[in-house]
Design a protein around this motif. Structure first.
Motif, PDB file in Angstrom:
ATOM      1  N   ILE A 133       1.180  -1.125   0.262  1.00 28.87           N
ATOM      2  CA  ILE A 133      -0.148  -0.144   0.182  1.00 28.87           C
ATOM      3  C   ILE A 133       0.953   1.026  -0.243  1.00 28.87           C
ATOM      4  CG2 ILE A 133      -1.550   1.262   1.568  1.00 28.87           C
ATOM      5  CD1 ILE A 133      -2.984  -1.308  -0.463  1.00 28.87           C
ATOM      6  N   LYS A 169      -6.300   0.928  -2.259  1.00 26.35           N
ATOM      7  CA  LYS A 169      -6.529  -0.506  -1.558  1.00 26.35           C
ATOM      8  C   LYS A 169      -6.626   0.151   0.239  1.00 26.35           C
ATOM      9  CE  LYS A 169      -7.641  -2.864  -4.341  1.00 26.35           C
ATOM     10  NZ  LYS A 169      -9.448  -2.606  -4.761  1.00 26.35           N
ATOM     11  N   GLY A 171      -8.662   0.916   2.390  1.00 23.32           N
ATOM     12  CA  GLY A 171      -9.952   0.706   3.150  1.00 23.32           C
ATOM     13  C   GLY A 171      -9.644   1.299   3.931  1.00 23.32           C
TER      14      GLY A 171
END
Length: 285
Positions: A133, A169, A171
DNA sequence: GCCCAGGGAATCG
DNA sequence: CGATTCCATGGG
């Protein structure tokens, strides 16, 4: 420790306690690429640095004497006397064993901005995915440096939306990152003022960010602000402490913190990293 | 499908 | 205070 500049490289010698593999792979840093057993690329401070170790010599390249003195000397914590730290901590049998497992660990002094965002991302994620990430964010927003990407600067992330961050990504952490970016890019939190503040003041400031609790604050302080008394407590370190010091019994995070402060004092951060690495690698679980 | 991952906020007792 | 639940997402 000695160093000399030679043909665009820095040659380090006569140091102790410095293994580049153990230092990078022990979970404190997410921006590196392994090229060989003791050969790594580090992307930090807006630069790409190659590190090669062999025959008790460390080679840093490309690197001028000025860059070494201004950046990498502190980055690798080379002004610290690790033999002293290890001698003090090794009086404890458990610590002696943990240190013996990876004697070449050093606590890096990274950039607070990158370190903070990286450890916000780290929550409830495993290390390989954290690296992925952080790389995604660098590739999308950071400057291209040769074959790599620098972590984006504060101004490069200013104005990024929660949706932008979620698209990479991150989240449920997207809203946390957004608040950290807002507070820092607006000047509400000034990183340049960190060195003059006490550790308690800094911890309070960091924890005023939505999504930053004590653990992320401690990681930021230990790995990027040279607050070596901080003892970040995650699932792994709790597991290790429970096993090795609390006879397998559960201990609250407050109890473990008090225990660590009492037993390790100003070296608690170093102790934590030896224990973390030891626990994660020796005990599979 | 289930469990876990370098946690923290929200809620409830 | 402490305990529980939810949060996104990918890998084993």
């Amino acid at each position: 420790m000695k160093y000399e500049a030679l043909g665009g490289k820095i040659i380090l010698s006569e140091y102790n306690s410095f293994d580049i593999s153990e230092t990078l792979e022990c979970g404190q840093c997410f921006r590196f690429v392994k090229l060989g057993k003791l050969e790594y690329i580090i992307i930090a401070n807006g630069k790409v640095l190659r590190v090669l170790q062999q025959d008790d010599i460390t080679e840093l390249s490309p690197c001028t004497a000025e860059e070494f003195e201004n950046i990498w000397l502190k980055y690798f914590d080379l002004e610290q006397d690790y033999s002293q730290i290890k001698a003090v901590l090794s009086k404890d049998d458990v610590m002696s064993q943990a240190i013996g497992f990876a004697e070449g660990i050093r606590i890096l002094n990274q950039e607070p901005w990158e370190c903070l965002l990286s450890f916000i991302i780290s929550q409830n994620m495993n290390i390989p995915r954290i690296k992925q990430i952080v790389h995604n964010i660098s590739e999308f927003y950071g400057d291209k440096l040769d074959d790599y990407y620098a972590f984006p600067t504060i101004s490069q992330l200013k104005g990024v939306t929660t949706e932008d961050l979620a698209a990479l990504k991150t989240g449920f952490r997207a809203k946390y990152l957004k608040d950290a970016i807002d507070k820092i890019s607006s000047g509400q939190i000034e990183i340049s003022g960190f060195p003059q503040k006490t550790t308690d003041e800094l911890k309070k400031i960091l924890m005023s960010i939505y999504g930053v609790g004590e653990k992320v604050a401690d990681c930021t302080l230990l790995f990027s602000c040279m607050r070596h008394e901080c003892f970040p407590m995650d699932v792994w370190i709790r597991r290790v402490m429970s096993e090795l010091y609390f006879n397998g019994g559960e201990a609250s995070s407050r109890e473990v913190h008090e225990f660590a402060a009492e037993k390790f004092g100003g070296y608690a951060g170093y102790a934590q990293q030896y224990l973390f690495h030891y626990g994660r690698n020796l005990k599979g679980r």
